[in-house]
Design an enzyme around this catalytic site. Structure first.
Site, PDB file in Angstrom:
ATOM      1  CB  SER A  88       5.858   1.381 -16.097  1.00 55.93           C
ATOM      2  OG  SER A  88       5.981  -0.026 -15.954  1.00 55.93           O
ATOM      3  CG  ASP A  89       2.893   1.963 -10.015  1.00 60.08           C
ATOM      4  OD1 ASP A  89       3.177   0.815  -9.624  1.00 60.08           O
ATOM      5  OD2 ASP A  89       2.316   2.792  -9.293  1.00 60.08           O
ATOM      6  CD1 TRP A  90       4.380  -5.069 -10.578  1.00 58.37           C
ATOM      7  CD2 TRP A  90       5.515  -3.144 -10.597  1.00 58.37           C
ATOM      8  NE1 TRP A  90       5.709  -5.341 -10.297  1.00 58.37           N
ATOM      9  CE2 TRP A  90       6.425  -4.194 -10.301  1.00 58.37           C
ATOM     10  CE3 TRP A  90       6.019  -1.842 -10.672  1.00 58.37           C
ATOM     11  CZ2 TRP A  90       7.784  -3.980 -10.081  1.00 58.37           C
ATOM     12  CZ3 TRP A  90       7.372  -1.620 -10.450  1.00 58.37           C
ATOM     13  CH2 TRP A  90       8.235  -2.682 -10.162  1.00 58.37           C
TER      14      TRP A  90
END
Length: 721
Positions: free
Chosen positions: A249-251
């Protein structure tokens, strides 16, 4: 070839893993290791330890039972974020402006070498999204320009470069994350054909290059979060494209426990939100597995994919310990200077360039000198003060040093015995005194953008307008009012409106110097003084007015109504005259094109090959070859980027009039000729058929156009399917 005569293979210590066989071996090792892991081990492997809890921007815990280390994930696409002994490489958009696959690949190899030297296992780059459909888009500069074919080739070369060093690359941000405004709430609603032919295209190149990991983006895609989107992750990426690595995932882009797991997310980053809360996996995932909401086989699949990436890159065979502050620069500044220099696009020149020992030069603008507070004074480059070499946000890095335009010009002036004057602010008052009597006046103007968590001068990531910042137009006018030998140098994240500059009497040259990284001034002097002839080409279209692009940052959801017609595809289709078209760039010499030859064995119909990394195998097979002879007809050495565009037959559904499907950069001495060879793959002659859910080669005649830009077509031919 590189400038020094070496090929990139001299620079790459080992081959990047390629083909399905490499994945098969890695998955076999992963399966054997998986058998020795407890369920808690598996949970730890897929769950980040939390924001700001380890040495890197993302970390997973060591698993001692299998001798698996703490894993370090670190930004970014142009170097090691927070590093103090690392290189500030050129951003992706500058690499794309070179159209030089050798330099792009070497840049990737050097990025990988620095990541490995710092003990980074997973380097968070390169970037294929944002692609750049909106010129104002805050993060366009991190990627490789607005054309999916050019971006795809750059993704492949960069990934193979990074992975040749034994570092796992990460293709991001998947998918259709084209603006910063509301990126964490909006839905990008993209039709199936547009998604495949525009936004998915460069990710397919990434998967074909055996990228180890893919990062899902913040936005929703067609109403469902990208990081829990079964269609995007399971059906398209893993099944259709045959991706055998893992999705992270992106953060803080994860929104659920079981749904994200079942929809194809394999690793959550950083494991919490930015306040240490919002823990969706870890103990929650353990509970979901025990309750049967997530099958144990799915947890095993996550781990197997993550382990396979580790084995694919040989990271089990000893790896440097994590030290983000290691000094790993080596000779990498040579690549920075070469990419910065060869990515410079000469837009206008009435003969004032190249300079030759002028008696006096003047330099104008606050962006001609470094930030007086310090070159790294602004956190994550969140300001536009002084020399501009990169945009702002998580994709930026510290400069080890920064050569400002004035620094390099002064050094050259001293060597030549040239008098030099400086007006180092953006106030038009006082310009006339500084430029009086100069043979050349260099005015530096800029435009900046970045990631939306930082606001700079009212720009919340995306740009509010496409004008130069800091009174750039007025500064040019003031200089030209006092001196008719003005050279405008543009350092910018992307397109700006140049009409005021072009309508100013006394502007004799425009040098589009882009985003040059740490070697900014040196690269500029190389071109201004003719040490090399400029050879960059625009990786996007520069329009005459903002409305001409047909796209804009939207509030709320984006329905992608422009469809396939992005950048030059839109200008061509709508019959709009650009100011400078995609692929445009002048030289100090001239090139002629001749003798086009076309051979083909293409058959119409759908792709039928078995699925390999990147999709059906036959999509990646060469089915046609086009050659053309390029001759340097001028007086100095130079390099030309020959570009091939394809127009689909009338039997295909409505399509852009022409689409880039090949390019070749030839470095030629005066009078010399070379052959540009374009190998066309089946995918290059296919469109996505939404009914068949497959790539199809349409029957009929394809128009083949070869030229020096998307509008400067010199030769045409035909391919018949």
């Amino acid at each position: 070839m590189l400038a020094n005569g070496e090929t990139t293979s001299d620079k790459v210590s080992r081959q990047a893993p390629s083909g399905a066989q490499a994945w098969a071996a890695a998955h076999s090792q992963a399966a054997a290791t998986l058998a020795r892991m407890s369920q808690q081990d598996k949970i730890n492997m897929v769950t980040g330890i939390g924001w700001d809890k380890g040495p890197c921007v993302g970390n997973t815990a060591a698993i001692n039972s299998i001798n698996y280390p703490q894993i370090c994930l670190q930004d970014g696409p142009l170097g090691i974020r927070f590093g103090t002994g690392t290189t500030a490489f050129t951003p992706g958009v500058q690499a794309a402006s070179t159209w030089d696959v050798d330099l792009i690949r070497q840049r990737g190899a050097y990025l990988g070498a620095e990541a490995k030297g710092c003990g980074v296992h997973i380097l968070l780059g390169p970037v294929a999204g944002a692609l750049g459909k909106i010129p104002h888009g805050g993060r366009n500069w991190e990627g490789f320009g607005a054309d999916p074919y050019l971006a795809g080739i750059a993704m492949k070369e960069t990934i193979e470069g990074i992975q040749s060093a034994g570092v796992q690359a990460n293709a991001k941000h998947y998918i259709a994350n084209e603006q910063e405004l509301n990126r964490e709430t909006m839905s990008s609603n993209v039709d199936d054909r547009t998604q495949h032919e525009i936004y998915l295209w460069p990710f397919a190149d990434a998967v074909h290059a055996n990228v180890a990991s893919v990062m899902c983006s913040y936005n929703k895609l067609n109403g469902t979060w990208a990081c829990e989107n079964d269609k995007a992750l399971n059906q398209i990426l893993k099944k259709e494209l045959g991706f055998q690595g893992y999705v992270l995932s992106d953060w803080n882009a994860q929104h659920s426990t079981a749904l994200s797991a079942n929809s194809g997310l394999d690793m959550t980053m950083p494991g919490t939100d930015f306040n240490g809360r919002n823990i969706y996996w870890g103990p929650q995932l353990n509970n979901a597995v025990n309750a049967g909401q997530v099958q144990r086989s799915r947890l095993d699949d996550m781990c197997k994919r993550i382990l396979a990436g580790w084995y694919l890159l040989g990271q089990n065979q000893g790896y440097p310990s994590i030290n983000i502050r290691a000094n790993v620069q080596g000779n990498h500044k040579e690549n920075v200077r070469a990419v910065a220099r060869d990515g410079i696009v000469l837009l206008k020149n009435d003969g004032i360039l190249p300079l030759s020992k002028p008696r006096k030069i003047a330099v104008v603008g606050s962006h001609s000198v470094n930030n007086p507070q310090g070159i790294n004074a602004c956190v994550d480059k969140g300001c536009n003060v002084g020399t501009l070499g990169m945009g702002w946000g998580s994709g930026s890095v510290n400069y080890p040093y920064l050569i400002a335009p004035y620094d390099a010009l002064r050094t050259r002036a001293q060597a030549d015995g040239t008098q030099i004057s400086l007006h180092n602010n953006d106030n038009a008052n006082g310009v006339s005194n500084a430029v009086s009597g100069a043979d050349a006046v260099v005015v530096v103007i800029t435009a900046d953008s970045g990631e939306g968590y930082i606001t700079v001068e009212g720009h919340v990531g995306d740009r509010n307008h496409l004008d130069p910042w800091h009174n750039g137009n007025q500064l040019v006018q003031a200089a030209a009012a006092a001196n008719k030998n003005v050279i405008v140098v543009v350092h910018s994240v992307g397109q700006i409106t140049l009409e005021t500059v072009l309508n100013t009497n006394g502007v004799r040259a425009i040098v589009w110097a882009g985003l040059p990284g740490q070697e900014n001034g040196n690269a500029l002097v190389d071109v201004l003084y003719g040490l090399v002839s400029p050879s960059g080409k625009l990786p996007y279209t520069i329009g005459k007015r903002e409305a001409d692009y047909g796209t804009a940052v939207v509030r709320g959801d984006d329905n992608f109504r422009e469809g396939l017609f992005v950048d030059y595809r839109h200008f061509d289709n709508a019959g709009i005259e650009p100011r400078y078209e995609f692929g445009f760039g002048l030289s100090y010499t001239n090139f002629t094109f001749s003798d086009i030859k076309v051979t083909s064995n293409i058959k119409a119909g759908p792709a039928t090959g078995q699925t390999i990394p990147g999709g059906p195998a036959d999509l990646w097979e060469d089915v046609a070859t086009v050659t053309a002879v390029i001759t340097n007809s001028g007086a100095v050495e130079g390099a030309e980027v020959a570009q091939l565009y394809i127009g689909l037959p009338s039997s295909a559904p409505a399509s852009p009039p022409k689409q880039l499907r090949g390019f070749a950069k030839l470095k030629l001495a005066p009078g010399a000729s070379g052959t540009a060879t374009f190998n066309l793959r089946r995918r290059d002659l296919s469109y996505w058929d939404t009914r068949l859910q497959n790539w199809v080669v349409p029957s009929g005649n394809f128009v083949v156009s070869v030229g020096a830009s998307s509008r400067d077509i010199r030769l045409t031919g035909t391919i018949t399917a």
